[in-house]
Design a protein around this motif. Structure first.
Motif, short mmCIF file in Angstrom:
data_model
loop_
_atom_site.label_atom_id
_atom_site.label_comp_id
_atom_site.label_asym_id
_atom_site.label_seq_id
_atom_site.Cartn_x
_atom_site.Cartn_y
_atom_site.Cartn_z
N PHE D 165 0.79 -1.23 0.00
CA PHE D 165 0.00 0.00 0.00
C PHE D 165 0.83 1.28 0.00
O PHE D 165 0.33 2.34 -0.32
N GLY D 166 2.08 1.18 0.36
CA GLY D 166 2.86 2.40 0.49
C GLY D 166 3.72 2.63 -0.72
O GLY D 166 3.51 2.07 -1.80
N HIS D 167 4.69 3.49 -0.54
CA HIS D 167 5.67 3.68 -1.58
C HIS D 167 6.77 2.67 -1.38
O HIS D 167 7.66 2.87 -0.56
N ALA D 168 6.66 1.57 -2.03
CA ALA D 168 7.61 0.51 -1.77
C ALA D 168 8.99 0.92 -2.24
O ALA D 168 9.14 1.59 -3.25
N ALA D 169 9.93 0.49 -1.47
CA ALA D 169 11.30 0.62 -1.94
C ALA D 169 11.42 -0.30 -3.15
O ALA D 169 10.62 -1.20 -3.34
N SER D 170 12.40 -0.03 -3.99
CA SER D 170 12.52 -0.85 -5.18
C SER D 170 12.64 -2.33 -4.80
O SER D 170 13.25 -2.71 -3.81
N LEU D 171 11.98 -3.12 -5.63
CA LEU D 171 12.03 -4.56 -5.36
C LEU D 171 13.30 -5.19 -5.91
O LEU D 171 13.50 -6.38 -5.81
N ASP D 172 14.13 -4.31 -6.51
CA ASP D 172 15.29 -4.86 -7.21
C ASP D 172 16.09 -5.85 -6.39
O ASP D 172 16.56 -6.86 -6.88
N SER D 173 16.18 -5.51 -5.08
CA SER D 173 17.03 -6.37 -4.25
C SER D 173 16.51 -7.80 -4.16
O SER D 173 17.28 -8.74 -4.10
N VAL D 174 15.17 -7.95 -4.18
CA VAL D 174 14.66 -9.30 -4.01
C VAL D 174 14.18 -9.93 -5.32
O VAL D 174 13.88 -11.10 -5.37
N SER D 175 14.10 -9.10 -6.38
CA SER D 175 13.41 -9.60 -7.56
C SER D 175 14.20 -10.70 -8.25
O SER D 175 15.41 -10.75 -8.23
N ALA D 176 13.44 -11.60 -8.82
CA ALA D 176 14.03 -12.71 -9.55
C ALA D 176 13.18 -12.91 -10.77
O ALA D 176 11.97 -12.75 -10.72
N ALA D 177 13.82 -13.23 -11.87
CA ALA D 177 13.05 -13.43 -13.08
C ALA D 177 12.33 -14.77 -13.00
O ALA D 177 12.80 -15.71 -12.37
N SER D 178 11.17 -14.83 -13.61
CA SER D 178 10.52 -16.13 -13.74
C SER D 178 11.32 -16.95 -14.73
O SER D 178 12.11 -16.43 -15.51
N ALA D 179 11.10 -18.25 -14.69
CA ALA D 179 11.89 -19.13 -15.56
C ALA D 179 11.70 -18.77 -17.02
O ALA D 179 12.67 -18.70 -17.79
N LEU D 180 10.44 -18.52 -17.40
CA LEU D 180 10.18 -18.19 -18.80
C LEU D 180 10.87 -16.89 -19.19
O LEU D 180 11.49 -16.78 -20.25
N GLY D 181 10.75 -15.89 -18.30
CA GLY D 181 11.35 -14.60 -18.58
C GLY D 181 12.87 -14.71 -18.67
O GLY D 181 13.49 -14.14 -19.56
N PHE D 182 13.42 -15.50 -17.76
CA PHE D 182 14.87 -15.68 -17.74
C PHE D 182 15.35 -16.27 -19.06
O PHE D 182 16.29 -15.76 -19.69
N ILE D 183 14.69 -17.32 -19.49
CA ILE D 183 15.15 -17.99 -20.71
C ILE D 183 15.00 -17.07 -21.91
O ILE D 183 15.86 -17.00 -22.79
N LYS D 184 13.89 -16.32 -21.92
CA LYS D 184 13.68 -15.41 -23.04
C LYS D 184 14.77 -14.34 -23.07
O LYS D 184 15.34 -14.05 -24.13
N THR D 185 15.09 -13.77 -21.91
CA THR D 185 16.13 -12.75 -21.86
C THR D 185 17.47 -13.32 -22.31
O THR D 185 18.19 -12.72 -23.09
N GLU D 186 17.77 -14.51 -21.79
CA GLU D 186 19.04 -15.13 -22.15
C GLU D 186 19.11 -15.38 -23.65
O GLU D 186 20.12 -15.14 -24.29
N LEU D 187 17.99 -15.83 -24.19
CA LEU D 187 17.95 -16.15 -25.62
C LEU D 187 18.20 -14.89 -26.43
O LEU D 187 18.93 -14.92 -27.43
N SER D 188 17.65 -13.77 -25.97
CA SER D 188 17.83 -12.56 -26.74
C SER D 188 19.27 -12.07 -26.64
O SER D 188 19.70 -11.26 -27.43
N ARG D 189 20.03 -12.58 -25.66
CA ARG D 189 21.46 -12.24 -25.58
C ARG D 189 22.28 -13.28 -26.31
O ARG D 189 23.50 -13.24 -26.29
N GLY D 190 21.60 -14.26 -26.87
CA GLY D 190 22.35 -15.26 -27.62
C GLY D 190 22.71 -16.49 -26.83
O GLY D 190 23.44 -17.37 -27.31
N VAL D 191 22.23 -16.61 -25.58
CA VAL D 191 22.51 -17.82 -24.81
C VAL D 191 21.51 -18.89 -25.19
O VAL D 191 20.30 -18.66 -25.13
N PRO D 192 21.96 -20.06 -25.62
CA PRO D 192 21.01 -21.09 -26.05
C PRO D 192 20.14 -21.58 -24.88
O PRO D 192 20.58 -21.59 -23.73
#
Ligand SMILES: Cc1cc2nc3c(=O)[nH]c(=O)nc-3n(C[C@H](O)[C@H](O)[C@H](O)COP(=O)(O)O)c2cc1C
Ligand SMILES: Cc1cc2nc3c(=O)[nH]c(=O)nc-3n(C[C@H](O)[C@H](O)[C@H](O)COP(=O)(O)O)c2cc1C
Ligand SMILES: Cc1cc2nc3c(=O)[nH]c(=O)nc-3n(C[C@H](O)[C@H](O)[C@H](O)COP(=O)(O)O)c2cc1C
Ligand SMILES: Cc1cc2nc3c(=O)[nH]c(=O)nc-3n(C[C@H](O)[C@H](O)[C@H](O)CO)c2cc1C
Ligand code: SF4
Ligand code: SF4
Ligand code: SF4
Ligand code: SF4
Ligand code: FES
Lengths: 202, 487, 177, 358, 193, 223
Positions: D165-192
């Motif tokens: 409900f408040g002004h959350a501090a950035s979630l960056d510290s705890v955030s983790a990519a989902s598996a799908l998102g991770f693979i997609k990002t990696e793929l776009s960097r050329g990681v098979p």
């Protein structure tokens, strides 16, 4: 409105005459405006080149000093050259990166020593509010490349931070900056590869 | 016997136990009987008695009119009080022409037609005529004149007579009781019909939740040849003839065709028994077994009631109501019609009188359709009730027709299952009625058009004749002049 | 410049010629919609629609000048058929008001003047001169043309009574559905 | 005594009702919901309450504006269920306003503009999700690794209030990519794909739910349990879930066999993203799916195929919600063209031939 | 081959003429109350787009480009389109009078359907060869027909729903289109790969 | 027929508004309303073309045969558009740089053609010109309003970049309503265009109802 039941040639004549009339009108207008338009186009080009090639480093009109090169993909690249006292002081050419929603067209200016003089986005379809932060009117992100070169930062750091490089991405939009950074790096490599032709004095 | 799967259908709570073990009892003769002149599909019968006339039991009251019609007979001896319009057991509550008979208490038989000595030597026409004369109509609910069906063997190549003992409606046990108590009569009636139809084979389909009936019928069938009892799965509406035929033969009756077109004629078990009576004893159809049931009735019974007895009398005979009933139904709860009042008479097609409590009826205000698709899965006719109802609700009857409402036989499965309690069958009944009315209107307009044309042609002819006459007159008056001129 | 103007004019002329020829070639196919509409109307020329007869009514319909519900004797069936032909959605609510009826002749009042019989366009009234006339219920379509011509007011239009055979369930009403 | 009947039969009815249906679906969601509430802690619980609450309040408001009695909003349970599924499809630590805006799109735009319960053509929860996904990509891609309730690293009650409900501090510290998102990002960097697959949680963890993802989607096992319960209760049938997952698995396996560097394997498609939740609880939404079983097979196949296409080729890492909406749009056409064969008629609607032995 | 497939998918789905490029919206909103009509309109438009794009390509290639007459592009293209429409009208009238009766008033509107001119201008912009441009035009118009049919199906459903009076008709149509466009956003980024 | 200019004005601005009543010209309406400024610019360009082509068609209407009228009308619109395009490019280049993108699109906007058919083909020159003018103004207003709504919700600004279109004097129009980066992005994406138009249609209906008018159920395309 005229009724039908007229012979076919009447219709042909009506449409023909209208085409003739308006065609003539347009041709005339074209005649009157074409020089103006050409001049305007050159002005536009000058303006956009001026953003990536500072006026201080040239005394020519780069729009008229062009060489055409072929890049790795076999595409013609028009290179505009800035000369100072007959010596090429910088060049500018278009580069393209792939963004979130398609191609991003950029204009890059490179000094004779390989330093980036400036980069500007010319055309792209990135999402407003996210990817369009590469426009200089929105943020100054794109100006941060000025002064950098292939060795500075090292080639393997020419990436967004997320991928282990030195460039900030936008929060929530990594693809666009990634595309731009890559395009600029490739643009500099292109410069390296074709330096001789670009700087050659004719 | 190998059975075949039937699409869709439901498994409602059967609630047959209340009456299934109750033997059939006869109703004490009521003080007055109201015998409707039309108790069947087709043209109404025409009264042949008049006020003040005395009739004997089994005497003709109304004569059949036309090819598809059936006569009605006096269920007992007594005095004709009136031939007038009385409320019918029809949801509209509208009146119908009725013979009012006051029993004299003697229950005296009149002259009956002679028994047919050896029915198996009789011709189809003989048997059919007898069945027609005895006013026998289908007792399975459709009340189609049975004699007409007996003639089907003449135009179709038949393979099987299928006796319908499914009785898939909840509550009803009258057919069950008839099969248990009069198995031999049913089988005999069936054999007579099969003979008339010229079919070699008789199959009796009984839902497997009636083991006693299956046993009794099997015993009766074993005494003769060519009769097989087939227990069929408990699945409403297994009693529908098309579905029963499919379950037993695997054949699907094409739409707008008869089961006879695929070689099967279906009759109800009670119809078979009535035919046995008509042929062997010359007795007309003057009473029937009615299941009186439902949670609101003090004691459910299977009652052999004279046609024309008041529904109220039957309920009273069952000890009246135990609690106030939410619905009174003529027939089973699925396909039965609501009774407009309790002062309506028993008719030939009335298999049950149900007084249902609120809880049994489980009615709720309709909610919007949530497109759950249950109705589609359930419809034994492969229709899409949700779509038809939506069209009808938006007055797009032509679309509903294209979507197949007229194929719906109002079995009620879709309404029963609908979680939103949408009165789907009510929509379809409305649409079918409205479409039929439209059809009548359209035909009327066509007729009007032909009549207009005929009249115009007639007027044209008259005018033509007048013109011709005028011309002739003119010619006449002119000729003398020319004559003069030439002279 | 000449080329520009010339080619444009040439294209225009060609296209104009094509269209001219096309219009000629297609002109023969007259839109038969009016006839089709007239065929749907009862044809009793009773004039209840406010037009001189069915043909005029059809013309007005074809020109979208009259509602498909214009013909009272035709009832809902005709209205729907017209709506379908014209590809419009009909608002049939007005039609509820028109109860289908037929004419009755009061035997005690009828003088046998033959006026009504002459008026009826479907010959639904039978009777000889000076004798009581009757209406053939199957033929009468309730147009009401006979009613005003009767001097003794022997003719009344009565709604066709509902019977068990023609009754059907009304449309379910209720809250949401 | 007369009692003119106002209603034709039948005069008995199954024990079915809308409320019962919705309640059973919610019951089936309980195990997965409790598990995920534990897994993601207080912020997730607040998010859940906000979403369901907004949906029900908005439902009441919309009904009220149209002059309909609004106690129905609470009794038929459809709005609560929409809110529930919407909450389950949002990142667990999303701020309250994301939940609220999603609820506005779900209930007001996707449901009540079309006339309310049963009349909508698009799945309300998925409309809500997609509307906020395209509007707030930042918040909607901020996932986090599981932070079980009461575990040391997880935020306390008060701190959680500020996250939601408040002004959350950035979630960056705890955030983790989902598996799908991770693979997609990696793929776009050329990681098979084959390489990045080694860096995600193993199959068992993925299936049990110990992974980053939307609030309610992670525990495949518990969702499967709920789905089987619904099937046993005959609320849903196998047709949609099996075709959705079957198609996804087949496409995945097939293409993975051809090029493991470019395409994720079939099993991975099954346990990642919203596959189970989508197949059992979302694609099965009555209102927006075809009514006939035959149509449902086509519909399920379409969702599976489109999900795979979007996951594999499009910009978004997950395509379940898009696929559901796209097939929602096709549902009327499916219903129009694919219907049961009417008794006594051919598929085309002609009467069967007489004496045809079928 | 791969390029052609990408071209087709891109033109039909990713950059759908109606939902992503915003072309042909008037017919999209206007002629989609019935599936049959929408499909008919889709087919007619597909035909016009495909035929006229061939003509436009030829004009661009052999007239406008060689003689530097770019400023006449709009005018000439429009004339070609008008001719193609007229031709289609003749064909439909001959082949299916019933279709003609329903589509009759819309046929002239195809001339002003921006999708037709829009696709032609996109061809020029994309500097495609004849095969590419024909395939692109055909795929684009298929995409158009597809969403026309889908949208008509949705509207047939919505016509039976209890839409609040204020929203009935075009407004709910726009909301539906909005949600459909949202669904199609799922394809975004597909051509970039 | 006596021409009522008040009627023409009312029709164009409200009663028979191109966008909100006739549902025509939808493509630019959707594509060019990501901001109020864009909508306004597109509207202006369309306005000029509409007024000019209405005028021309009315002037020549007696010479145009029925069979070729559509091609001729289109030709006239296309010629006007090209004319405007060329002229602005040459002599109003700053404005052209902003509007240039929209201009060719006007040809295929079906609103001008619809007005030619419905009005200019039957009426004298002056009323036709006025019709084009007011229809154009109505169109401009509609696009500006839709653009404003989408811009406010989507980007949190209003008339952003107005100085580019109207000159630096109009910079005061540029308003920021929400803090940066807080808009609901979907409003300026394609779905937002449809949604905003749909909701504004409802607003118009509510206003009409308040004024005691009937709700018009269908657009010009409905039979
Ligand atoms: C509607 C929408 C538009 C987007 N537009 C862009 C964009 O223009 N540029 C971009 O880099 N990412 C864009 N994204 C975000 C990408 O989907 C992706 O999540 C992001 O680039 C990954 O960045 P991250 O790793 O910081 O989450 C958009 C997302 C959505 C939902
Ligand atoms: C849904 C439905 C259920 C039926 N159930 C039965 C039944 O249980 N028993 C029965 O004899 N007839 C039942 N019928 C009537 C039969 O279809 C058929 O008309 C009857 O068996 C023919 O025999 P009859 O002419 O001797 O009555 C049912 C009809 C329908 C439409
Ligand atoms: C039912 C359901 C459907 C979903 N559909 C989508 C979708 O279509 N697109 C999407 O990006 N995420 C969708 N999600 C969320 C994803 O499953 C997942 O949480 C997210 O895509 C992973 O984040 P990423 O974008 O960083 O990969 C959905 C979640 C649920 C519960
Ligand atoms: C099996 C089942 C699945 C459901 N799935 C959804 C869903 O995915 N999204 C949703 O908004 N409502 C869902 N509902 C609830 C309900 O159908 C929904 O509120 C209606 O779409 C609103 O008209 C579901 C209901 C059932 C019975
Ligand atoms: S059973 Fe009822 S709620 Fe379900 S689809 Fe059929 S009509 Fe709708
Ligand atoms: S009542 Fe009609 S529609 Fe309903 S299940 Fe029975 S046959 Fe099908
Ligand atoms: S009301 Fe009907 S029948 Fe009478 S004239 Fe008019 S169209 Fe003909
Ligand atoms: S109302 Fe009179 S005139 Fe008309 S059809 Fe009937 S009898 Fe004939
Ligand atoms: S503006 Fe009407 S179709 Fe594009």
């Amino acid at each position: 409105m005229s009724s039908s039941n007229k012979p076919s040639w009447v219709h042909a004549a009506v449409l023909g005459i209208f085409c003739l009339g308006f065609g003539a009108m347009l041709a005339l207008t074209n005649e009157l405006t074409s020089d103006e338009i050409k001049a305007r186009r050159i002005e536009d080009k000058q303006n956009s080149l001026a953003q990536v090639i500072p006026a201080a480093i040239h005394d020519n009109n780069p729009v008229t000093d062009v060489v055409t090169l072929v890049n790795d993909e076999g595409k013609d690249i028009t290179v505009y050259r800035a000369t100072m006292g007959g010596k090429v002081s910088g060049v500018a050419y278009e580069i393209t990166g792939s963004g979130y929603a398609g191609e991003i067209k950029l204009m890059i200016g490179v000094a004779a020593d390989g330093q980036v003089l400036g980069v500007r986005a010319i055309a792209h379809k990135e999402t407003p509010g996210l990817g369009d932060k590469i426009n200089v009117e929105k943020t100054d992100w794109i100006t941060r490349f000025t002064g950098l070169s292939l060795g500075n930062p090292p080639v393997d750091k020419w990436k967004v931070k997320k991928d282990g490089g030195v460039f900030d991405q936008f929060s929530g939009a990594t693809i666009t900056p990634r595309g731009v950074v890559l395009a600029i790096r490739k643009g500099l490599e292109f410069f390296d590869a074709h330096k001789a032709q670009m700087l050659e004095i004719r | 016997m190998k059975l075949f799967p039937v699409r869709g259908g439901i498994h409602p709570d059967y609630r047959k136990d209340a009456t299934s073990e109750k033997p059939i009892v006869a109703l004490p003769m009521p003080a007055v009987l109201h015998i409707l002149l039309q108790q069947h599909i087709g043209a109404s019968a025409e009264a042949v008695v008049s006020e003040g006339q005395h009739v004997k039991k089994g005497e003709l009251l109304g004569r059949a009119q036309g090819a598809v019609s059936a006569p009605v007979h006096a269920p007992t001896s007594g005095l004709i009080k009136a031939v007038t319009r009385c409320p019918a057991p029809h949801p509209s509550g509208l009146d119908q022409l009725t013979v009012v008979l006051e029993p004299d208490g003697k229950d005296e038989w009149g002259d009956l037609l002679p028994p047919i000595k050896d029915p198996f030597a009789a011709t189809t026409d003989e048997i059919a005529l007898r069945v027609a004369a005895c006013g026998i109509v289908g007792l399975g609910g459709a009340t189609f004149p049975s004699s007409v069906k007996l003639n089907l063997g003449k135009i179709h190549k038949l393979e099987m007579l299928l006796l319908n003992g499914a009785e898939c409606e909840p509550y009803l046990t009258c057919d069950d009781r008839v099969m248990r108590e009069f198995a031999d009569e049913v089988v005999d009636g069936a054999r007579i019909m099969a003979h008339a139809l010229g079919t070699p084979k008789i199959v009796i389909g009984i839902e497997s939740n009636k083991p006693a009936a299956i046993k009794a019928m099997t015993a009766a069938a074993e005494k003769v040849t060519g009769v097989v009892v087939a227990p069929v799965p408990v699945q409403y509406p297994m009693g529908s003839e098309r579905h029963l035929v499919q379950a037993i033969t695997g054949r699907e009756t094409p739409i707008r065709k008869l089961t006879a077109d695929i070689g099967v004629v279906v009759h109800n078990v009670a119809t078979a028994r009535a035919i046995h009576h008509a042929v062997r004893f010359g007795r007309p159809l003057i009473n029937r077994v009615v299941t009186v049931g439902g949670g609101a009735v003090a004691e459910g019974k299977n009652i052999e009631a004279p046609i024309g007895a008041d529904v109220q009398d039957l309920i009273r005979f069952c000890g009246g109501l135990r609690e106030s009933a939410h619905r009174f139904v003529n027939g089973g709860p699925m396909m039965g019609q609501p009774l407009p009042s309790l002062n309506v008479p028993v008719i030939k097609g009335m298999s049950g009188i149900l007084a249902l409590t609120k809880k049994e009826a489980n009615e709720h205000a309709p909610q919007p359709c949530i497109r759950c698709g249950s109705c589609v899965t359930t419809c034994p006719c492969g229709l899409v009730p949700v779509e038809m109802a939506a069209f009808i609700r938006n007055d797009k009857l032509d679309m509903a027709a294209r979507s197949g409402v007229q194929d719906c036989f109002s079995c009620g499965s879709c309404s029963w299952i609908c979680p939103s309690h949408i009165p789907l069958v009510h929509y379809f009944n409305y649409a079918k009625g409205a479409l039929a009315a439209q059809d009548r209107d359209a035909r009327k307009i066509d007729r009007t058009k032909t009549l207009v044309e005929a009249r115009n042609a007639r007027l044209e002819k008259v005018a033509e004749a007048k013109r011709a006459a005028a011309a002739a007159r003119k010619a006449k008056t002119a000729t003398p002049e020319s004559d003069k001129a030439s002279a | 410049m000449i080329l520009a103007v010339g080619s444009l004019a040439a294209m225009g002329t060609a296209l104009g010629a094509l269209l001219g020829i096309a219009s000629r070639y297609l002109a023969v196919e007259e839109n038969p919609i009016e006839l089709e509409l007239a065929a749907l109307l009862p044809g009793s020329q009773c004039g209840q629609c406010g037009y001189v007869g069915c043909a005029q009514a059809a013309k007005a319909l074809a020109a979208h000048e009259a509602p498909v519900t214009l013909c009272p004797p035709g009832g809902k069936a005709v209205a729907e058929a017209l709506a379908k032909k014209l590809g419009v959605t009909a608002d049939l609510s007005e039609h509820e008001e028109h109860v289908p009826s037929i004419a009755y002749i009061d035997e005690s009042l009828c003088l046998g003047c033959l006026r009504c019989a002459q008026e009826c366009s479907v010959d639904a009234i039978v009777g000889a001169a000076k004798q009581m006339h009757t209406v053939i219920a199957e033929a009468c379509h309730g147009c009401g043309k006979c009613e005003p011509v009767c001097n003794t007011m022997a003719i009344t239009l009565k709604p066709i009574p509902k019977t068990v055979a023609t009754w059907y369930w009304p449309k379910p009403g209720g809250s949401v559905h | 005594m007369t009692m003119l009947p106002e209603k034709s039969g039948p005069f008995t009815h199954a024990e079915t009702s809308v409320t019962r249906t919705m309640t059973l679906v919610m019951a089936a969601l309980v195990p997965a919901t409790l598990f995920d509430a534990w897994l993601f802690g207080w912020p997730a619980i607040f998010l859940f309450i906000t979403t369901v609450g907004s949906c029900m309040a908005l439902e009441a408001l919309c009904l009220n504006l149209q002059g309909k009695p609004f106690d129905r909003a609470l009794s038929d349970g459809s709005a609560a269920l929409t809110g529930w599924l919407l909450a389950m499809s949002l990142p667990p630590w999303a701020p309250w306003w994301v939940a609220f805006i999603a609820a506005v799109f779900a209930i007001c735009v996707a449901k009540h503009i079309f006339g309310g319960l049963g009349q909508n053509v698009f799945n309300p929860a998925m409309v809500g999700r997609i509307a906020v996904l395209v509007s707030f990509p930042v918040q909607l891609t901020a996932f986090l690794a599981p932070h079980p309730l009461f575990a040391a690293a997880s935020p306390g009650f008060m701190e959680s209030l500020t996250i939601t409900f408040g002004h959350a501090a950035s979630l960056d510290s705890v955030s983790a990519a989902s598996a799908l998102g991770f693979i997609k990002t990696e793929l776009s960097r050329g990681v098979p794909v084959s390489e990045s697959l080694t860096k995600i949680p193993d199959l068992m963890d993925m299936a049990m739910g110990a992974r980053a993802g939307s609030f309610g989607e992670t525990s495949a096992v518990l969702i499967l349990l709920g789905g089987l319960f619904l099937m046993a209760k005959k609320i849903i049938s196998w047709h949609i879930p099996v075709t959705v997952m079957g198609t996804l698995f087949l496409m995945g396996s097939l293409f993975n066999a051809v090029d493991p560097g470019r395409f994720e394997p079939g099993w991975f498609h099954l346990v990642s993203g919203a596959t189970f939740l989508g197949a059992f609880f979302i694609a099965t939404d009555y209102v927006t799916s075809p009514v006939s079983k035959e149509g449902q097979l086509v519909y399920g196949f379409g969702i599976g195929l489109l999900t795979w296409v979007i996951r594999t080729f499009a910009g978004y890492p997950e395509g379940m919600a898009f696929a559901v909406l796209l097939m929602n749009a096709l549902a009327p056409i499916i219903d129009h063209n694919i219907r049961p064969r009417a008794f006594g008629r051919t598929r085309k609607g002609e009467p069967l031939a007489v004496r045809g032995d079928q | 081959m791969r390029d052609l497939i990408l071209l087709i998918v891109g033109a039909a789905l990713v950059n759908n003429v109606v939902l992503a490029r915003f072309l042909g919206l008037c017919s999209f909103m206007g002629v989609t109350t019935k599936i049959d009509t929408a499909v008919g309109m889709g087919m007619a438009t597909t035909f016009v787009i495909t035929v006229s794009s061939m003509g436009d390509w030829a004009i661009e290639r052999f007239l406008l480009m060689p003689f530097d007459l770019g400023y006449l592009r709009t005018v000439t293209f429009i004339l070609v389109i008008a001719a193609a429409v007229q031709f289609t009208e003749m064909v439909i009238r001959k082949v299916s009078p019933a279709l003609f009766q329903t589509l009759g008033i819309y046929l002239p509107l195809i001339t002003t359907n921006c999708a037709v001119l829009g696709v032609a201008l996109l061809l020029v912009e994309g500097k495609m060869n004849f095969i590419q441009s024909t395939v692109f035009a055909f795929a684009s118009s298929l995409g158009y027909s597809l969403v026309m049919a889908i949208f008509a199906g949705l509207r047939e459903r919505i016509a039976l729903a209890d839409v609040p009076r204020l929203f009935a008709g075009p407004p709910v149509g726009f909301v539906t289109a909005s949600l459909l466009a949202m669904a199609f956003m799922g394809f975004s980024g597909m051509s970039a790969n | 027929m006596a021409t009522s200019y008040t009627r023409i004005m009312k029709d164009g601005l409200w009663d028979n508004n191109g966008v909100f009543a006739m549902l025509l010209g939808m493509c630019p309406t959707m594509a060019m309303t990501t901001s109020a400024t864009n909508g306004f610019g597109m509207g202006l360009a369309t306005l000029v073309v509409m007024a000019a082509s209405n005028f021309l068609v009315a002037a020549f209407r007696n010479y145009i045969t029925t069979e070729v009228r559509i091609p001729v009308y289109i030709l006239i619109v296309a010629a006007m558009v090209t004319l405007v395009d060329l002229t602005m490019n040459a002599w109003m280049h700053e404005l052209y740089k902003v509007l240039g993108l929209f201009i060719p699109l006007i040809v295929s906007n079906c609103l001008p053609l619809a007005r030619l058919e419905a009005f200019a083909a039957k009426e004298p020159v002056l009323p036709s010109f006025m019709d084009g003018l007011f229809m154009g103004i109505g169109f401009t207003l509609a696009l500006t309003v839709i653009g404003a709504c989408r811009e406010i919700v989507g980007s949190g600004t209003l008339f952003w970049d107005a100085h580019l279109l109207l000159g630096p004097a109009f910079q005061f129009l540029e308003t920021r309503i929400l803090p940066p980066d807080t808009g609901i992005l979907v409003a300026i994406l394609p779905p937002g265009g449809f949604l905003a138009t749909g909701l504004l249609l409802v607003v118009k209906r509510m206003l009409d109802l308040k004024a005691g008018k009937q709700i018009v159920m269908a657009g010009a395309h409905a039979v």
